[in-house]
Design a protein around this motif. Structure first.
Motif, PDB file in Angstrom:
ATOM      1  N   ASP A 168      42.672 -13.383  30.622  1.00  0.00           N
ATOM      2  CA  ASP A 168      42.649 -13.187  28.952  1.00  0.00           C
ATOM      3  C   ASP A 168      43.247 -11.615  28.616  1.00  0.00           C
ATOM      4  OD1 ASP A 168      41.846 -15.789  28.173  1.00  0.00           O
ATOM      5  OD2 ASP A 168      39.840 -15.402  28.893  1.00  0.00           O
ATOM      6  N   ALA A 169      43.988 -11.122  29.693  1.00  0.00           N
ATOM      7  CA  ALA A 169      44.006  -9.751  29.720  1.00  0.00           C
ATOM      8  C   ALA A 169      45.620  -9.415  28.890  1.00  0.00           C
ATOM      9  CB  ALA A 169      44.091  -9.144  30.923  1.00  0.00           C
ATOM     10  N   GLU A 170      45.653  -8.279  28.622  1.00  0.00           N
ATOM     11  CA  GLU A 170      46.995  -7.977  27.889  1.00  0.00           C
ATOM     12  C   GLU A 170      47.852  -7.032  28.967  1.00  0.00           C
ATOM     13  OE1 GLU A 170      47.410  -6.825  23.515  1.00  0.00           O
ATOM     14  OE2 GLU A 170      47.012  -4.745  24.543  1.00  0.00           O
ATOM     15  N   CYS A 171      49.160  -7.211  28.937  1.00  0.00           N
ATOM     16  CA  CYS A 171      49.749  -6.344  29.560  1.00  0.00           C
ATOM     17  C   CYS A 171      50.353  -5.058  28.773  1.00  0.00           C
ATOM     18  CB  CYS A 171      51.008  -7.044  30.106  1.00  0.00           C
ATOM     19  SG  CYS A 171      52.333  -6.048  30.976  1.00  0.00           S
ATOM     20  N   VAL A 172      49.972  -3.941  29.302  1.00  0.00           N
ATOM     21  CA  VAL A 172      49.946  -2.471  28.515  1.00  0.00           C
ATOM     22  C   VAL A 172      51.250  -1.633  29.127  1.00  0.00           C
ATOM     23  CG1 VAL A 172      47.815  -2.966  27.682  1.00  0.00           C
ATOM     24  CG2 VAL A 172      48.114  -1.569  29.520  1.00  0.00           C
ATOM     25  N   GLY A 173      51.697  -2.165  30.052  1.00  0.00           N
ATOM     26  CA  GLY A 173      53.051  -1.240  30.460  1.00  0.00           C
ATOM     27  C   GLY A 173      52.859  -1.266  32.067  1.00  0.00           C
ATOM     28  N   GLU A 174      53.544  -0.093  32.759  1.00  0.00           N
ATOM     29  CA  GLU A 174      53.756  -0.142  34.110  1.00  0.00           C
ATOM     30  C   GLU A 174      53.272   1.287  34.428  1.00  0.00           C
ATOM     31  OE1 GLU A 174      57.798  -0.374  34.618  1.00  0.00           O
ATOM     32  OE2 GLU A 174      57.813  -2.523  34.066  1.00  0.00           O
ATOM     33  N   ASN A 175      52.924   1.412  35.482  1.00  0.00           N
ATOM     34  CA  ASN A 175      52.404   2.734  36.431  1.00  0.00           C
ATOM     35  C   ASN A 175      52.827   2.647  37.677  1.00  0.00           C
ATOM     36  OD1 ASN A 175      51.250   5.211  36.976  1.00  0.00           O
ATOM     37  ND2 ASN A 175      49.534   4.996  35.549  1.00  0.00           N
ATOM     38  N   THR A 176      52.882   3.688  38.486  1.00  0.00           N
ATOM     39  CA  THR A 176      53.248   3.990  40.041  1.00  0.00           C
ATOM     40  C   THR A 176      51.855   4.352  40.637  1.00  0.00           C
ATOM     41  OG1 THR A 176      55.502   4.319  39.469  1.00  0.00           O
ATOM     42  CG2 THR A 176      54.696   4.817  41.673  1.00  0.00           C
ATOM     43  N   ILE A 177      51.359   3.433  41.566  1.00  0.00           N
ATOM     44  CA  ILE A 177      50.169   3.448  42.243  1.00  0.00           C
ATOM     45  C   ILE A 177      50.594   3.584  43.739  1.00  0.00           C
ATOM     46  CG2 ILE A 177      47.841   2.943  42.868  1.00  0.00           C
ATOM     47  CD1 ILE A 177      48.290   3.716  39.902  1.00  0.00           C
ATOM     48  N   ASN A 178      50.322   4.713  44.580  1.00  0.00           N
ATOM     49  CA  ASN A 178      50.695   4.880  45.981  1.00  0.00           C
ATOM     50  C   ASN A 178      52.206   4.289  46.255  1.00  0.00           C
ATOM     51  OD1 ASN A 178      48.219   5.718  46.621  1.00  0.00           O
ATOM     52  ND2 ASN A 178      47.264   3.848  47.006  1.00  0.00           N
ATOM     53  N   ASN A 179      53.037   4.869  45.365  1.00  0.00           N
ATOM     54  CA  ASN A 179      54.633   4.413  45.629  1.00  0.00           C
ATOM     55  C   ASN A 179      54.867   3.003  45.196  1.00  0.00           C
ATOM     56  OD1 ASN A 179      55.354   6.879  46.520  1.00  0.00           O
ATOM     57  ND2 ASN A 179      54.624   6.361  48.494  1.00  0.00           N
ATOM     58  N   GLU A 180      53.935   2.239  44.511  1.00  0.00           N
ATOM     59  CA  GLU A 180      54.260   1.000  44.116  1.00  0.00           C
ATOM     60  C   GLU A 180      54.244   0.829  42.656  1.00  0.00           C
ATOM     61  OE1 GLU A 180      54.481  -2.237  45.602  1.00  0.00           O
ATOM     62  OE2 GLU A 180      54.125  -1.886  47.642  1.00  0.00           O
ATOM     63  N   VAL A 181      55.453   0.419  42.132  1.00  0.00           N
ATOM     64  CA  VAL A 181      55.227   0.027  40.655  1.00  0.00           C
ATOM     65  C   VAL A 181      54.803  -1.055  40.240  1.00  0.00           C
ATOM     66  CG1 VAL A 181      56.999  -0.245  38.829  1.00  0.00           C
ATOM     67  CG2 VAL A 181      57.846   1.040  40.692  1.00  0.00           C
ATOM     68  N   CYS A 182      53.800  -0.824  39.372  1.00  0.00           N
ATOM     69  CA  CYS A 182      52.678  -1.706  39.031  1.00  0.00           C
ATOM     70  C   CYS A 182      52.702  -2.272  37.647  1.00  0.00           C
ATOM     71  CB  CYS A 182      51.454  -1.348  39.445  1.00  0.00           C
ATOM     72  SG  CYS A 182      51.136  -0.948  40.982  1.00  0.00           S
ATOM     73  N   PHE A 183      52.468  -3.440  37.229  1.00  0.00           N
ATOM     74  CA  PHE A 183      51.994  -3.838  35.924  1.00  0.00           C
ATOM     75  C   PHE A 183      50.615  -3.612  35.564  1.00  0.00           C
ATOM     76  CE2 PHE A 183      55.246  -7.181  36.995  1.00  0.00           C
ATOM     77  CZ  PHE A 183      56.288  -6.892  35.834  1.00  0.00           C
ATOM     78  N   MET A 184      50.437  -2.985  34.297  1.00  0.00           N
ATOM     79  CA  MET A 184      48.989  -2.689  34.040  1.00  0.00           C
ATOM     80  C   MET A 184      48.246  -3.732  33.140  1.00  0.00           C
ATOM     81  SD  MET A 184      49.493   1.399  33.138  1.00  0.00           S
ATOM     82  CE  MET A 184      47.897   1.466  32.419  1.00  0.00           C
ATOM     83  N   LEU A 185      47.525  -4.130  33.629  1.00  0.00           N
ATOM     84  CA  LEU A 185      46.617  -5.374  32.600  1.00  0.00           C
ATOM     85  C   LEU A 185      45.440  -4.806  32.124  1.00  0.00           C
ATOM     86  CD1 LEU A 185      47.308  -8.876  34.491  1.00  0.00           C
ATOM     87  CD2 LEU A 185      48.791  -7.556  32.881  1.00  0.00           C
ATOM     88  N   LYS A 186      44.902  -5.139  30.947  1.00  0.00           N
ATOM     89  CA  LYS A 186      44.013  -4.373  30.344  1.00  0.00           C
ATOM     90  C   LYS A 186      43.065  -5.306  29.570  1.00  0.00           C
ATOM     91  CE  LYS A 186      42.572  -0.764  26.816  1.00  0.00           C
ATOM     92  NZ  LYS A 186      43.327   0.205  25.944  1.00  0.00           N
ATOM     93  N   LEU A 187      41.584  -5.145  29.749  1.00  0.00           N
ATOM     94  CA  LEU A 187      40.660  -5.819  29.050  1.00  0.00           C
ATOM     95  C   LEU A 187      39.872  -5.033  28.401  1.00  0.00           C
ATOM     96  CD1 LEU A 187      39.638  -8.474  31.889  1.00  0.00           C
ATOM     97  CD2 LEU A 187      40.501  -9.042  29.581  1.00  0.00           C
ATOM     98  N   GLN A 188      39.532  -5.285  27.242  1.00  0.00           N
ATOM     99  CA  GLN A 188      38.619  -4.554  26.425  1.00  0.00           C
ATOM    100  C   GLN A 188      37.556  -5.294  26.089  1.00  0.00           C
ATOM    101  OE1 GLN A 188      39.655  -1.225  25.290  1.00  0.00           O
ATOM    102  NE2 GLN A 188      37.376  -0.791  25.101  1.00  0.00           N
TER     103      GLN A 188
END
Length: 379
Positions: A222-242
């Protein structure tokens, strides 16, 4: 990790099986005499607190509070471990549909729906190293530094569907126990011998550090995709739950108000796996008449790595968590950090003979429930 100890009571007897496996380094720090080591271990396993740490006495209470924060926090939501791992993509927003697609990729990367739904129980045993960090004025990364050497220890974690789990963790001279009996979650430590959390039962945060893909998938459905970020050289999708306000209100107490609890998951675009789990919680202490509010903000960031397949399930075998506790308001401006690195030594699934009796809560939880009912009847 040491699992057995010589039987000093009976020379011809079987070796003693340790309740919680411990690192050899921790055993070495208990001295050179085998019998004295065993006596120290028995005292530790049978008590909630043993001051055998190298930490000075004034730091003991602070350390146990921070250790509890990083070792056994709960997720604010009631997450099922045995429900379906997929949701239809139709009739939802683009952000929601993207998030559900990312979760589907994660399920595939960790073994697939069939493999994950076949899991009924699990066991994990691991080793931890913990650093207490102090903050210096000036801000920035340079303002933090570890205080002394690392405190080492080990943990055992058991889980059974639905909503049953138990954690035992020992670090140096400190022991923390936590669990869920299917009705409510509870924890114990030296600073707070027993504490029950409000129902419904909630899962342990440690499950979401790459250990249980079922919990992770169901949490982010039930999360929402809020963008992308790079973690340890891995490009990642960011899922957010409020977390919903009604849920936060239900978990607040007469003295505290949970203002917000936000959860972020970072999923690799390359592998589909979870590589970082982050959550932030803000609590307001309800002020006494005429005084300002005091706020407690906790942030825990966990980076997750070393995924390996165990019986067809892709499980993370190491990681690092940094927990920050920030107290401010009413003249306070106090920040402390604790850092934990962990390595998983053993993982197993569908444990034969693991019964409900293994997850019974302490007798104190019944007394607390009875007290709550009586208080509710008088209110």
């Amino acid at each position: 990790m040491r699992k057995l100890f010589p039987n000093f009571d009976k020379a011809e007897g079987l070796d003693t099986v340790l309740e919680i496996p411990i690192p050899e380094e921790m055993l070495t720090n208990m001295g050179t005499n085998g019998f004295n080591r065993w006596q120290t271990l028995k005292t530790l396993m049978n008590s909630q607190f043993l001051d055998s740490s190298d930490l000075s006495a004034p730091l003991n209470n602070e350390f146990i509070v921070l250790l509890k924060l990083v070792a056994a926090p709960l997720i604010p939501l009631h997450v099922h471990s045995d429900q379906t791992l997929t949701r239809p993509l139709k009739d939802c927003s683009i952000k929601d549909s993207i998030a559900k697609y990312i979760v589907q990729q994660y399920v595939a990367a960790t073994g697939g729906v069939g493999a994950l739904n076949s899991l009924k129980s699990m066991y994990a045993m691991g080793q931890v190293s913990v650093y207490l960090t102090e903050m210096h004025e000036g801000g920035g990364d340079d303002s933090y530094r570890p205080r002394g050497r690392a405190e080492v220890g080990g943990f055992v974690l058991w889980q059974k569907n639905p909503d049953l789990w138990c954690l035992e963790l020992v670090v140096s001279g400190f022991k923390i126990s936590a669990g869920s009996d299917g009705k409510a979650a509870w924890n114990q430590s030296s600073s707070q011998p027993f504490h029950a959390n409000k129902a419904p039962p909630r899962p342990l945060r440690r499950f979401f550090q790459g250990l249980d893909p079922r919990y992770t998938a169901n949490l982010f459905l039930d999360a929402e995709c809020v963008g992308e970020n790079t973690i340890n050289n891995e490009v990642c999708f960011m899922l957010k739950l409020q977390t919903d306000k009604k849920i936060l209100q239900a978990q607040s107490t007469s003295n505290t108000e949970i203002v917000m609890h936000t959860i972020l998951g970072y999923f690799s675009q390359r592998t589909g796996l979870l590589v970082k789990f982050e959550d932030t919680k803000l609590v307001r202490m309800k002020p006494v008449k005429g005084k300002d509010s005091v706020f407690w903000e906790t942030t825990i960031e966990s980076t997750i790595e070393d995924y390996r397949y165990i019986d067809g399930i892709n499980i993370a075998h190491s990681g690092r968590s940094v927990a920050t506790l920030y107290r401010y308001g009413a003249g306070y401006n106090h920040k402390r950090m604790i850092e934990e690195t962990w390595n998983i030594e053993e993982v197993d699934f569908n444990i034969v003979g693991l019964s409900v009796d293994c997850f019974l809560s302490p007798s104190d939880i019944e007394k607390e429930h009875e007290g709550s009912e009586q208080a509710g009847g008088m209110s």
